[in-house]
Design a protein around this motif. Structure first.
Motif, PDB file in Angstrom:
ATOM      1  N   GLY A   1      -6.267   9.911  -3.430  1.00  9.41           N
ATOM      2  CA  GLY A   1      -7.065  10.282  -2.280  1.00  9.41           C
ATOM      3  C   GLY A   1      -6.593   9.550  -1.037  1.00  9.41           C
ATOM      4  N   ASP A   2      -7.526   9.098  -0.188  1.00 11.57           N
ATOM      5  CA  ASP A   2      -7.144   8.367   1.030  1.00 11.57           C
ATOM      6  C   ASP A   2      -7.215   6.853   0.830  1.00 11.57           C
ATOM      7  OD1 ASP A   2      -9.857   7.815   0.998  1.00 11.57           O
ATOM      8  OD2 ASP A   2     -10.312   8.846   2.877  1.00 11.57           O
ATOM      9  N   PHE A   3      -7.338   6.414  -0.426  1.00 12.97           N
ATOM     10  CA  PHE A   3      -7.544   5.003  -0.746  1.00 12.97           C
ATOM     11  C   PHE A   3      -6.377   4.134  -0.271  1.00 12.97           C
ATOM     12  CE2 PHE A   3      -7.854   1.398  -3.794  1.00 12.97           C
ATOM     13  CZ  PHE A   3      -9.178   1.050  -3.615  1.00 12.97           C
ATOM     14  N   GLN A   4      -5.143   4.531  -0.611  1.00 12.87           N
ATOM     15  CA  GLN A   4      -3.978   3.776  -0.159  1.00 12.87           C
ATOM     16  C   GLN A   4      -3.717   4.005   1.326  1.00 12.87           C
ATOM     17  OE1 GLN A   4      -1.032   5.322  -2.941  1.00 12.87           O
ATOM     18  NE2 GLN A   4      -1.156   3.471  -4.196  1.00 12.87           N
ATOM     19  N   ALA A   5      -3.950   5.220   1.798  1.00 13.01           N
ATOM     20  CA  ALA A   5      -3.688   5.542   3.205  1.00 13.01           C
ATOM     21  C   ALA A   5      -4.504   4.653   4.136  1.00 13.01           C
ATOM     22  CB  ALA A   5      -3.990   7.009   3.471  1.00 13.01           C
ATOM     23  N   ARG A   6      -5.728   4.336   3.760  1.00 14.49           N
ATOM     24  CA  ARG A   6      -6.552   3.455   4.586  1.00 14.49           C
ATOM     25  C   ARG A   6      -5.978   2.047   4.615  1.00 14.49           C
ATOM     26  NH1 ARG A   6     -11.283   5.438   6.307  1.00 14.49           N
ATOM     27  NH2 ARG A   6     -11.880   7.471   5.484  1.00 14.49           N
TER      28      ARG A   6
ATOM     29  N   HIS B   1      -3.654  11.942   2.042  1.00 14.88           N
ATOM     30  CA  HIS B   1      -3.865  11.594   0.638  1.00 14.88           C
ATOM     31  C   HIS B   1      -2.510  11.262   0.024  1.00 14.88           C
ATOM     32  CE1 HIS B   1      -8.097  13.414  -0.336  1.00 14.88           C
ATOM     33  NE2 HIS B   1      -8.097  12.641   0.731  1.00 14.88           N
ATOM     34  N   THR B   2      -2.486  10.270  -0.849  1.00 19.36           N
ATOM     35  CA  THR B   2      -1.246   9.874  -1.512  1.00 19.36           C
ATOM     36  C   THR B   2      -1.370  10.097  -3.010  1.00 19.36           C
ATOM     37  OG1 THR B   2      -1.929   7.562  -1.829  1.00 19.36           O
ATOM     38  CG2 THR B   2      -0.830   8.114   0.237  1.00 19.36           C
ATOM     39  N   LEU B   3      -0.250  10.460  -3.632  1.00 21.28           N
ATOM     40  CA  LEU B   3      -0.191  10.654  -5.077  1.00 21.28           C
ATOM     41  C   LEU B   3       1.087  10.021  -5.591  1.00 21.28           C
ATOM     42  CD1 LEU B   3      -1.095  13.657  -3.682  1.00 21.28           C
ATOM     43  CD2 LEU B   3      -1.806  13.988  -6.038  1.00 21.28           C
ATOM     44  N   ASN B   4       1.066   9.599  -6.848  1.00 22.68           N
ATOM     45  CA  ASN B   4       2.258   9.044  -7.472  1.00 22.68           C
ATOM     46  C   ASN B   4       2.283   9.395  -8.940  1.00 22.68           C
ATOM     47  OD1 ASN B   4       1.138   6.614  -9.134  1.00 22.68           O
ATOM     48  ND2 ASN B   4       0.161   6.438  -7.123  1.00 22.68           N
TER      49      ASN B   4
ATOM     50  N   VAL C   1       6.469  10.532  -5.581  1.00 22.39           N
ATOM     51  CA  VAL C   1       5.416  10.221  -4.614  1.00 22.39           C
ATOM     52  C   VAL C   1       5.212  11.407  -3.691  1.00 22.39           C
ATOM     53  CG1 VAL C   1       4.947   8.857  -2.518  1.00 22.39           C
ATOM     54  CG2 VAL C   1       5.579   7.712  -4.647  1.00 22.39           C
ATOM     55  N   SER C   2       3.943  11.713  -3.411  1.00 20.84           N
ATOM     56  CA  SER C   2       3.602  12.801  -2.488  1.00 20.84           C
ATOM     57  C   SER C   2       2.640  12.297  -1.425  1.00 20.84           C
ATOM     58  CB  SER C   2       2.954  13.980  -3.230  1.00 20.84           C
ATOM     59  OG  SER C   2       3.814  14.505  -4.221  1.00 20.84           O
ATOM     60  N   ILE C   3       2.846  12.769  -0.200  1.00 24.70           N
ATOM     61  CA  ILE C   3       1.949  12.513   0.924  1.00 24.70           C
ATOM     62  C   ILE C   3       1.473  13.875   1.405  1.00 24.70           C
ATOM     63  CG2 ILE C   3       1.670  11.313   3.127  1.00 24.70           C
ATOM     64  CD1 ILE C   3       2.726   9.491   0.885  1.00 24.70           C
TER      65      ILE C   3
END
Length: 426
Positions: A356-361, A379-382, A286-288
């Protein structure tokens, strides 16, 4: 979650993105609900302002001896106090309805994601390694691995279908794979090893988009918590409701955990073998990151997963998923598919996504730039680095021998306690 301001500013672009996901236009419905909500909020604010103003005027009227005006103002304030609760309740209901509508919609695909409805439209980016040639007919792992300690019958007696009981050398190989992957990902790629909870609450499952859409794919405990379907759920939520200083980004985390999935939508698929289980181990990445860094981070993350396959000398191909085949939260996804000679096909072993910012929101996770006012969503990535069980399957099928034994890849030998091959029980 989608940014309502972007929908207001460019509804046509929003509908075009939904169309690439195979969905009908919804901007008109969303904007109508948004307009109704904002009109109600304006009305509530006006009522509150008038109530405060009238309350002050009551004192002035009393001081001036104007009893009739004071009584009229008191009646007006009383009326406002009576009508405001209903308006505020209506506001809560309309806000919840709008949020539910937005929460049910998938992320929009990035511009460079190919169009298409399903896996047939995915684009092969590259291949690594050549499938081995055998001087015998290679078997599927389900046919020869039980003699090596991959026991489906014992698991079925206690747990039912889609479980396995690993014994002896097979259990050692699975443990070795997990440790090998963790060691590699916490090395040069720089992921911080974490030990996370295996159960999360509703808000965490909502944040990483397992709820509400994928409720049936999860297992729930008697006290309402959810068993994680991937440690993405616990790793990504580690930063929920936080405002991070820019200096802390990027954040990179990894965990080796069991994962639990009901596989509600996979009836009849991969019923044999160890490919699709209710319980399995996986190393998650996971990356932030800052918004401007997420595209490069996806390439970096995918490369970290590829290196595991290359060290194990497992042929694979890298696929760019089309808009219709991506996961709900993703704006761009690469799948790594490993070659399985027993099935004579490539099968997914890792999926790496930029959300993108989808999960962050949904998690309300933001960061503050050092020289700027205000906060921005991260932005989050997995990604999988890798799915341990499927990697075990790939080793069994690619390293199988004519006598039923399986050679251990050289990269795993330091983890195997002197064992160099799996040998069938006599």
């Amino acid at each position: 979650m989608h940014d309502i301001r972007l929908i207001r500013d460019n509804p046509a672009a929003f509908d075009a993105g939904l169309a690439r996901r195979g969905l009908a236009p919804l901007s008109a419905q969303i904007l109508a609900a948004d307009a109704s909500l904002r009109a109600l909020q304006t009305e509530i604010q006006a009522s509150l302002a008038r109530r405060n103003e009238a309350s002050k005027l009551i004192g002035q009227a009393m001081a001036q001896g104007d009893k009739d005006r004071a009584e009229a103002l008191k009646a007006e304030v009383a009326g406002l106090k009576t009508t405001l609760p209903a308006k505020e309740e209506a506001e809560r209901e309309q806000l919840a309805a709008l949020q539910d509508l937005l929460a049910a919609l998938p992320n929009l695909p990035a511009d460079d994601v190919p169009d298409g409805e399903d896996e047939d439209a995915n684009v092969e980016i590259s291949r690594w390694g050549a499938p081995r040639t055998f001087d015998f007919a290679p078997q599927e792992h389900a046919d020869f691995a039980p003699a090596l300690g991959l026991d489906f019958e014992t698991a079925a007696k206690m747990s039912g279908a889609r479980f396995a009981f690993l014994k002896g050398q097979m259990a050692r190989l699975e443990r070795a794979l997990g440790q090998f992957m963790l060691d590699r990902q916490t090395g040069e790629p720089g992921y911080v090893e974490c030990a996370t909870p295996l159960m999360v609450r509703d808000e965490a499952a909502f944040g990483t988009t397992q709820l509400p859409k994928f409720r049936e794919d999860l297992f729930q405990t008697t006290d309402g918590r959810w068993l994680i379907s991937t440690s993405e759920m616990s790793l990504t939520n580690a930063v929920r409701e936080e405002i991070l200083p820019e200096s802390e980004l990027p954040i990179r985390m990894t965990a080796l955990t069991p994962c639990f999935r009901s596989e509600a939508g996979s009836a009849g698929r991969d019923t044999r073998g160890y490919i699709r289980q209710h319980q399995f181990w996986k190393v998650e990445l996971v990356s932030i990151v800052r918004p401007e860094d997420s595209d490069a981070e996806l390439e970096r993350k995918t490369r970290a997963a590829e290196k595991i396959l290359e060290e194990l000398d497992l042929p694979y191909r890298k696929m760019l998923l089309c808009a219709g085949d991506m996961g709900f939260a993703a704006r761009k996804t690469y799948d790594l598919e490993v070659w399985l000679p027993g099935q004579d096909s490539y099968r997914e072993i890792s999926s790496c996504s930029n959300c993108g910012d989808f999960q962050a929101r949904r998690m309300n996770t933001r960061f503050r730039r050092e020289d700027a006012k205000g906060n921005e969503f991260v932005h989050t990535l997995n990604g999988s680095g890798l799915a341990v069980g499927r990697t075990l399957v790939a080793i069994l099928e690619n390293y199988q021998q004519a006598d039923g034994s399986v050679d251990i890849p050289a990269a795993l030998l330091p983890y195997m306690g002197g064992l160099t091959k799996l040998t069938p029980a006599s």
